[in-house]
Motif scaffolding. Structure first.
Motif, short mmCIF file in Angstrom:
data_model
loop_
_atom_site.label_atom_id
_atom_site.label_comp_id
_atom_site.label_asym_id
_atom_site.label_seq_id
_atom_site.Cartn_x
_atom_site.Cartn_y
_atom_site.Cartn_z
N ARG A 108 0.82 -1.21 0.00
CA ARG A 108 0.00 0.00 0.00
C ARG A 108 0.86 1.27 0.00
NH1 ARG A 108 -5.11 0.35 -1.80
NH2 ARG A 108 -6.22 -1.58 -1.31
N ALA A 109 1.95 1.24 0.73
CA ALA A 109 2.76 2.44 0.88
C ALA A 109 3.69 2.67 -0.31
CB ALA A 109 3.56 2.37 2.18
N PHE A 110 4.41 1.63 -0.74
CA PHE A 110 5.49 1.83 -1.69
C PHE A 110 5.18 1.30 -3.09
CE2 PHE A 110 7.42 1.66 2.53
CZ PHE A 110 8.09 2.87 2.54
N THR A 111 4.05 0.62 -3.27
CA THR A 111 3.64 0.20 -4.60
C THR A 111 2.48 1.05 -5.11
OG1 THR A 111 4.33 -2.06 -4.11
CG2 THR A 111 2.88 -1.75 -6.00
N ARG A 112 1.50 1.31 -4.22
CA ARG A 112 0.34 2.11 -4.61
C ARG A 112 0.42 3.53 -4.05
NH1 ARG A 112 -4.56 -2.34 -3.64
NH2 ARG A 112 -3.44 -4.12 -4.55
N PHE A 113 1.46 3.85 -3.29
CA PHE A 113 1.69 5.19 -2.74
C PHE A 113 0.50 5.70 -1.94
CE2 PHE A 113 4.31 4.81 -6.57
CZ PHE A 113 5.57 5.03 -6.02
N ASP A 114 -0.16 4.81 -1.25
CA ASP A 114 -1.29 5.15 -0.38
C ASP A 114 -0.76 5.21 1.06
OD1 ASP A 114 -3.72 5.67 0.70
OD2 ASP A 114 -4.71 3.86 -0.04
N PHE A 115 0.01 6.24 1.35
CA PHE A 115 0.72 6.30 2.63
C PHE A 115 -0.22 6.52 3.80
CE2 PHE A 115 4.19 7.12 -0.30
CZ PHE A 115 5.23 6.39 0.25
N GLY A 116 -1.31 7.23 3.60
CA GLY A 116 -2.25 7.47 4.68
C GLY A 116 -2.88 6.18 5.17
N TYR A 117 -3.36 5.36 4.25
CA TYR A 117 -4.00 4.10 4.62
C TYR A 117 -2.97 3.13 5.19
CZ TYR A 117 -6.97 -0.02 4.23
OH TYR A 117 -7.70 -1.15 4.51
N ALA A 118 -1.76 3.10 4.61
CA ALA A 118 -0.71 2.24 5.14
C ALA A 118 -0.33 2.64 6.57
CB ALA A 118 0.52 2.29 4.23
N SER A 119 -0.28 3.95 6.83
CA SER A 119 0.03 4.42 8.19
C SER A 119 -1.06 4.01 9.17
CB SER A 119 0.20 5.94 8.19
OG SER A 119 1.27 6.33 7.35
N ALA A 120 -2.31 4.05 8.75
CA ALA A 120 -3.40 3.62 9.63
C ALA A 120 -3.27 2.14 9.98
CB ALA A 120 -4.75 3.89 8.95
N MET A 121 -2.94 1.30 9.00
CA MET A 121 -2.73 -0.13 9.29
C MET A 121 -1.55 -0.34 10.22
SD MET A 121 -3.63 -2.22 5.79
CE MET A 121 -2.50 -1.30 4.74
N ALA A 122 -0.50 0.46 10.03
CA ALA A 122 0.66 0.34 10.92
C ALA A 122 0.31 0.72 12.35
CB ALA A 122 1.80 1.22 10.40
N MET A 123 -0.52 1.74 12.53
CA MET A 123 -0.95 2.14 13.88
C MET A 123 -1.79 1.05 14.53
SD MET A 123 0.35 5.03 14.75
CE MET A 123 1.84 4.44 13.92
N VAL A 124 -2.67 0.42 13.76
CA VAL A 124 -3.48 -0.68 14.30
C VAL A 124 -2.58 -1.85 14.71
CG1 VAL A 124 -5.22 -2.41 13.71
CG2 VAL A 124 -5.56 -0.02 13.07
N LEU A 125 -1.59 -2.16 13.89
CA LEU A 125 -0.66 -3.24 14.23
C LEU A 125 0.13 -2.89 15.48
CD1 LEU A 125 0.66 -5.94 13.51
CD2 LEU A 125 2.26 -4.68 12.05
N PHE A 126 0.55 -1.64 15.62
CA PHE A 126 1.27 -1.20 16.81
C PHE A 126 0.40 -1.37 18.06
CE2 PHE A 126 2.16 2.24 19.84
CZ PHE A 126 3.49 1.99 20.13
N ALA A 127 -0.85 -0.96 17.99
CA ALA A 127 -1.75 -1.10 19.13
C ALA A 127 -2.00 -2.58 19.44
CB ALA A 127 -3.07 -0.39 18.84
N LEU A 128 -2.15 -3.40 18.42
CA LEU A 128 -2.38 -4.83 18.63
C LEU A 128 -1.20 -5.49 19.33
CD1 LEU A 128 -4.13 -7.35 18.10
CD2 LEU A 128 -3.01 -7.56 15.88
N LEU A 129 0.01 -5.17 18.91
CA LEU A 129 1.19 -5.75 19.54
C LEU A 129 1.34 -5.28 20.98
CD1 LEU A 129 3.83 -5.58 16.66
CD2 LEU A 129 2.59 -7.57 17.49
N ALA A 130 1.01 -4.02 21.24
CA ALA A 130 1.08 -3.52 22.61
C ALA A 130 0.09 -4.26 23.51
CB ALA A 130 0.80 -2.02 22.62
N ILE A 131 -1.11 -4.48 23.02
CA ILE A 131 -2.12 -5.19 23.81
C ILE A 131 -1.70 -6.64 24.06
CG2 ILE A 131 -4.50 -6.05 23.78
CD1 ILE A 131 -5.25 -3.51 22.24
#
Length: 315
Positions: A275-298
């Motif tokens: 999403r980030a580096f092939t389709r250049f959709d950095f906003g959506y990729a960042s949202a998925m990264a934040m969800v993954l960060f929260a999931l790992l913290a939990i």
């Protein structure tokens, strides 16, 4: 005739103690300055490469952003889009499947190898050999196993043909994709994990095993009732580290399957990369990264709480 009352003499011991405390205080301040100097490079690196990208990613997750235009704030649209994205949920399920296989096999094998080293030999050479696969770059490991497991020329399929088994498309079939990638990473990381468990075994007092032997305990009972409970703090640390690392699987998938076949090996990290580096959709990729960060913290907090990481049965 009136009596004069003299003031008591000053407490020389207290003043002398104050004078003696001053050099200690100055020395502690000097040690603090030296410590800050040594910590400065690591602190700068942590802020530049961890804190700032995290804050930047959190901001971008609320925007629509590509490299061709500045970020535009769109509120929670990326997160609402994520809920309806079937590819995201498929990537999350695939990642969990990988984590379960990888962590399950890796932990069992690592504990077994550590017990063998602890009981049979404590040679530094053996420990070096066990650690050797971990020292090889993950991309190199993935390429070597990719060639070894090739459907046509791979040595593993040639060996299967010698014993009468048809060749298997380890990276070309949906059923075999994730288990194969998990086994590759189990082979690479189990030596390192075994050394961590081995270090934990060395902290267990020998008199505990001597008392169990006097009481007539068998090897299996000693392992289940003494070794595993006393290893709990180390095992919790190992599980937290390995689970976080397993959720970050990327390079093996990128080298071997690129998410195929039919999204069977598209893990969450690889989907974020696409999403980030092939389709250049950095906003959506960042949202998925934040969800993954929260999931790992939990997940990490639940592990520490449920497995009682701060407690030890030796107390």
């Amino acid at each position: 005739m009136t009596a004069t009352i003299k003031a008591p003499p000053p407490d020389r011991r207290r003043s002398r103690g104050d004078l003696e405390a001053r050099p200690i205080r100055r020395r502690s301040l000097g040690d603090l300055k030296v410590a800050l100097i040594f910590l400065a490079p690591a602190t700068v690196g942590f802020v530049v490469f961890y804190i700032w990208p995290t804050l930047r990613g959190a901001y971008l997750s609320f925007t629509e952003y590509s490299l061709l235009s500045p970020p535009e704030f769109n509120g929670l649209q990326n997160y609402e889009r994520m809920v309806q994205d079937g590819f995201f949920w498929n990537a999350l399920v695939v990642t969990v499947e990988y984590v379960v296989i990888n962590i399950g096999l890796q932990t069992v094998l690592a504990v077994g190898i550590a017990m063998l080293m602890y009981r049979l030999t404590k040679s530094i050479t053996v420990r070096a050999v066990v650690l050797l696969p971990y020292l090889v770059a993950n991309v190199v490991v993935a390429l070597v196993w990719y060639w070894m497991l090739d459907f046509q020329i791979g040595i593993v399929n040639q060996f299967l043909g010698w014993i009468g088994i048809d060749p298997i498309a380890f990276f070309g079939e949906s059923v075999w994709g994730i288990p194969t990638i998990a086994l590759i990473n189990v082979w690479r990381h189990m030596g390192y994990t075994a050394l961590l468990v081995f270090a934990g075994l060395q902290t267990i007092p020998t008199y505990v095993y001597e008392a169990a032997e006097v009481d007539g305990s068998t090897e299996m009972k000693t392992f289940w009732r003494i070794t595993l409970p006393l290893l709990r703090p180390v095992l919790v640390m190992v599980l937290v580290v390995t689970i976080i690392g397993s959720f970050q699987i990327f390079d093996t998938v990128a080298v071997t399957t690129q998410g195929g076949p039919i999204n069977a090996t598209r893990v969450i990290y690889y989907y974020i990369y696409e999403r980030a580096f092939t389709r250049f959709d950095f906003g959506y990729a960042s949202a998925m990264a934040m969800v993954l960060f929260a999931l790992l913290a939990i997940v990490s907090l639940l592990q520490l709480r449920l497995l009682r990481a701060k407690e030890s049965d030796l107390a």
